[in-house]
Design a protein around this motif. Structure first.
Motif, PDB file in Angstrom:
ATOM      1  N   SER A  52     -47.718 -20.216  15.102  1.00 20.54           N
ATOM      2  CA  SER A  52     -47.641 -18.934  15.774  1.00 20.54           C
ATOM      3  C   SER A  52     -48.063 -19.111  17.260  1.00 20.54           C
ATOM      4  O   SER A  52     -47.522 -18.245  18.055  1.00 20.54           O
ATOM      5  CB  SER A  52     -48.915 -18.316  14.865  1.00 20.54           C
ATOM      6  OG  SER A  52     -50.112 -18.826  15.144  1.00 20.54           O
ATOM      7  N   TRP A  53     -48.802 -20.112  17.649  1.00 18.97           N
ATOM      8  CA  TRP A  53     -49.283 -19.971  18.955  1.00 18.97           C
ATOM      9  C   TRP A  53     -47.880 -20.396  19.964  1.00 18.97           C
ATOM     10  O   TRP A  53     -47.616 -19.867  20.922  1.00 18.97           O
ATOM     11  CB  TRP A  53     -50.261 -21.390  19.303  1.00 18.97           C
ATOM     12  CG  TRP A  53     -50.766 -21.380  20.601  1.00 18.97           C
ATOM     13  CD1 TRP A  53     -51.724 -20.662  21.327  1.00 18.97           C
ATOM     14  CD2 TRP A  53     -50.096 -22.055  21.713  1.00 18.97           C
ATOM     15  NE1 TRP A  53     -51.860 -20.957  22.760  1.00 18.97           N
ATOM     16  CE2 TRP A  53     -50.818 -21.851  22.970  1.00 18.97           C
ATOM     17  CE3 TRP A  53     -49.153 -23.041  21.821  1.00 18.97           C
ATOM     18  CZ2 TRP A  53     -50.443 -22.480  24.095  1.00 18.97           C
ATOM     19  CZ3 TRP A  53     -48.666 -23.701  22.956  1.00 18.97           C
ATOM     20  CH2 TRP A  53     -49.496 -23.388  24.242  1.00 18.97           C
ATOM     21  N   LEU A  54     -47.020 -21.356  19.250  1.00 19.60           N
ATOM     22  CA  LEU A  54     -45.824 -21.788  19.957  1.00 19.60           C
ATOM     23  C   LEU A  54     -44.848 -20.345  19.897  1.00 19.60           C
ATOM     24  O   LEU A  54     -44.308 -20.223  21.238  1.00 19.60           O
ATOM     25  CB  LEU A  54     -45.110 -22.730  19.138  1.00 19.60           C
ATOM     26  CG  LEU A  54     -45.731 -24.119  19.524  1.00 19.60           C
ATOM     27  CD1 LEU A  54     -44.855 -25.043  18.583  1.00 19.60           C
ATOM     28  CD2 LEU A  54     -45.402 -24.597  20.920  1.00 19.60           C
ATOM     29  N   TYR A  55     -44.863 -19.884  18.950  1.00 23.75           N
ATOM     30  CA  TYR A  55     -44.169 -18.534  19.139  1.00 23.75           C
ATOM     31  C   TYR A  55     -44.653 -17.385  20.113  1.00 23.75           C
ATOM     32  O   TYR A  55     -43.699 -16.633  20.521  1.00 23.75           O
ATOM     33  CB  TYR A  55     -43.828 -18.147  17.542  1.00 23.75           C
ATOM     34  CG  TYR A  55     -42.922 -18.711  16.680  1.00 23.75           C
ATOM     35  CD1 TYR A  55     -41.605 -18.902  16.957  1.00 23.75           C
ATOM     36  CD2 TYR A  55     -43.415 -19.174  15.451  1.00 23.75           C
ATOM     37  CE1 TYR A  55     -40.780 -19.469  16.134  1.00 23.75           C
ATOM     38  CE2 TYR A  55     -42.564 -19.941  14.607  1.00 23.75           C
ATOM     39  CZ  TYR A  55     -41.343 -20.055  14.975  1.00 23.75           C
ATOM     40  OH  TYR A  55     -40.327 -20.618  14.121  1.00 23.75           O
ATOM     41  N   ALA A  56     -45.673 -17.657  20.168  1.00 31.41           N
ATOM     42  CA  ALA A  56     -46.376 -16.593  21.128  1.00 31.41           C
ATOM     43  C   ALA A  56     -46.258 -16.922  22.554  1.00 31.41           C
ATOM     44  O   ALA A  56     -46.686 -15.985  23.361  1.00 31.41           O
ATOM     45  CB  ALA A  56     -47.919 -16.314  20.818  1.00 31.41           C
ATOM     46  N   GLN A  57     -45.777 -18.145  22.877  1.00 28.28           N
ATOM     47  CA  GLN A  57     -45.531 -18.294  24.157  1.00 28.28           C
ATOM     48  C   GLN A  57     -44.098 -17.916  24.850  1.00 28.28           C
ATOM     49  O   GLN A  57     -43.196 -18.894  24.504  1.00 28.28           O
ATOM     50  CB  GLN A  57     -45.961 -19.823  24.522  1.00 28.28           C
ATOM     51  CG  GLN A  57     -47.303 -20.418  23.917  1.00 28.28           C
ATOM     52  CD  GLN A  57     -48.385 -19.407  24.525  1.00 28.28           C
ATOM     53  OE1 GLN A  57     -48.605 -19.131  25.634  1.00 28.28           O
ATOM     54  NE2 GLN A  57     -49.276 -18.805  23.611  1.00 28.28           N
ATOM     55  N   PRO A  58     -44.155 -17.320  25.623  1.00 26.93           N
ATOM     56  CA  PRO A  58     -42.609 -16.787  26.124  1.00 26.93           C
ATOM     57  C   PRO A  58     -42.043 -17.768  26.826  1.00 26.93           C
ATOM     58  O   PRO A  58     -40.950 -18.075  26.746  1.00 26.93           O
ATOM     59  CB  PRO A  58     -42.929 -15.607  27.277  1.00 26.93           C
ATOM     60  CG  PRO A  58     -44.473 -15.327  27.127  1.00 26.93           C
ATOM     61  CD  PRO A  58     -44.949 -16.089  26.107  1.00 26.93           C
ATOM     62  N   GLU A  59     -42.796 -18.801  27.710  1.00 28.22           N
ATOM     63  CA  GLU A  59     -42.268 -19.611  28.575  1.00 28.22           C
ATOM     64  C   GLU A  59     -41.706 -20.940  27.538  1.00 28.22           C
ATOM     65  O   GLU A  59     -41.121 -21.700  28.115  1.00 28.22           O
ATOM     66  CB  GLU A  59     -43.304 -20.444  29.752  1.00 28.22           C
ATOM     67  CG  GLU A  59     -44.511 -20.612  29.022  1.00 28.22           C
ATOM     68  CD  GLU A  59     -45.605 -19.634  28.992  1.00 28.22           C
ATOM     69  OE1 GLU A  59     -46.874 -20.129  28.898  1.00 28.22           O
ATOM     70  OE2 GLU A  59     -45.357 -18.346  28.796  1.00 28.22           O
ATOM     71  N   LEU A  60     -42.061 -20.863  26.415  1.00 28.36           N
ATOM     72  CA  LEU A  60     -41.628 -22.187  25.237  1.00 28.36           C
ATOM     73  C   LEU A  60     -40.829 -21.571  24.465  1.00 28.36           C
ATOM     74  O   LEU A  60     -40.128 -22.444  23.898  1.00 28.36           O
ATOM     75  CB  LEU A  60     -43.027 -22.687  24.715  1.00 28.36           C
ATOM     76  CG  LEU A  60     -44.124 -23.358  25.673  1.00 28.36           C
ATOM     77  CD1 LEU A  60     -45.216 -23.963  24.622  1.00 28.36           C
ATOM     78  CD2 LEU A  60     -43.554 -24.305  26.338  1.00 28.36           C
ATOM     79  N   ARG A  61     -40.952 -20.452  24.275  1.00 24.74           N
ATOM     80  CA  ARG A  61     -40.051 -19.829  23.109  1.00 24.74           C
ATOM     81  C   ARG A  61     -38.455 -19.994  23.274  1.00 24.74           C
ATOM     82  O   ARG A  61     -37.934 -20.525  22.394  1.00 24.74           O
ATOM     83  CB  ARG A  61     -40.260 -18.423  23.066  1.00 24.74           C
ATOM     84  CG  ARG A  61     -39.917 -17.657  21.641  1.00 24.74           C
ATOM     85  CD  ARG A  61     -40.249 -16.464  21.380  1.00 24.74           C
ATOM     86  NE  ARG A  61     -41.412 -15.820  21.949  1.00 24.74           N
ATOM     87  CZ  ARG A  61     -41.814 -14.919  22.663  1.00 24.74           C
ATOM     88  NH1 ARG A  61     -40.764 -14.159  22.949  1.00 24.74           N
ATOM     89  NH2 ARG A  61     -43.080 -14.719  22.849  1.00 24.74           N
ATOM     90  N   ASP A  62     -37.982 -19.952  24.626  1.00 25.56           N
ATOM     91  CA  ASP A  62     -36.537 -20.303  24.922  1.00 25.56           C
ATOM     92  C   ASP A  62     -36.090 -21.451  24.633  1.00 25.56           C
ATOM     93  O   ASP A  62     -35.325 -21.906  23.952  1.00 25.56           O
ATOM     94  CB  ASP A  62     -36.283 -19.738  26.539  1.00 25.56           C
ATOM     95  CG  ASP A  62     -36.146 -18.037  26.467  1.00 25.56           C
ATOM     96  OD1 ASP A  62     -36.225 -17.516  25.354  1.00 25.56           O
ATOM     97  OD2 ASP A  62     -36.537 -17.707  27.605  1.00 25.56           O
ATOM     98  N   GLN A  63     -36.956 -22.317  25.084  1.00 30.12           N
ATOM     99  CA  GLN A  63     -36.665 -23.857  25.046  1.00 30.12           C
ATOM    100  C   GLN A  63     -36.723 -24.327  23.568  1.00 30.12           C
ATOM    101  O   GLN A  63     -36.120 -25.144  23.050  1.00 30.12           O
ATOM    102  CB  GLN A  63     -37.844 -24.620  25.808  1.00 30.12           C
ATOM    103  CG  GLN A  63     -37.576 -26.303  25.916  1.00 30.12           C
ATOM    104  CD  GLN A  63     -38.446 -26.870  26.936  1.00 30.12           C
ATOM    105  OE1 GLN A  63     -39.487 -26.146  27.568  1.00 30.12           O
ATOM    106  NE2 GLN A  63     -38.376 -28.047  27.115  1.00 30.12           N
TER     107      GLN A  63
END
Length: 152
Positions: A52-63
């Protein structure tokens, strides 16, 4: 009057977030370079963060989306399973019938043994042979099997 030291908490939280982001980025790069199949669960476990933390990070979400989309290539179809030959199926059927016959014989023998033992037990009771009654002997509140209740 107390001083406001909340800036220390804010700084610690920002350092922790930056460290976590760095771990996640590093995990994304390492998994991308190894060519392993990448799933969100793998990336989260490798980085030591929650999904859930990964999904909540916009800068990582696209990658993250890009890497998981690349790894979702269709897997090769499993090898075609061939049917057993007629001879093989007949052999298996014959073995199954033999096993059924063996089990039926064993059941018949066991039922005969049970009937014999029930007969012996009944004969012992009729002959008034004292049978040890461990359940009633150890619990005096229960009435013994050999004693008859008194008629009223």
């Amino acid at each position: 009057m107390r001083h406001d030291n909340s800036h220390h908490l804010l700084a610690a939280a920002q350092r922790r977030r930056a460290d976590t982001l760095e771990r996640a980025r590093k995990a994304l790069q390492e998994l991308d370079q190894t060519g392993q199949r990448r799933t969100v669960m793998q990336i989260a476990a490798h980085a030591g963060v929650s999904r859930s933390w990964l999904y909540a990070q916009p800068e990582l979400r696209d990658q993250l989306r890009r890497l998981t989309a690349i790894s979702e290539t269709p897997e090769p179809a499993p090898a075609r399973i061939e049917r057993g030959s007629d001879a093989s199926l007949r052999q298996r059927l014959t073995l199954a019938h033999e096993r059924i016959r063996e089990l039926d014989d064993e059941n018949h023998q066991l039922r005969n043994q049970i009937a014999l033992l029930h007969g012996q037990l009944r004969a012992n009771r009729i002959a008034a042979t004292q049978v040890t009654d461990t359940v009633h002997d150890t619990n005096p509140q229960l009435t013994p099997l050999n004693s008859q209740p008194s008629p009223r």
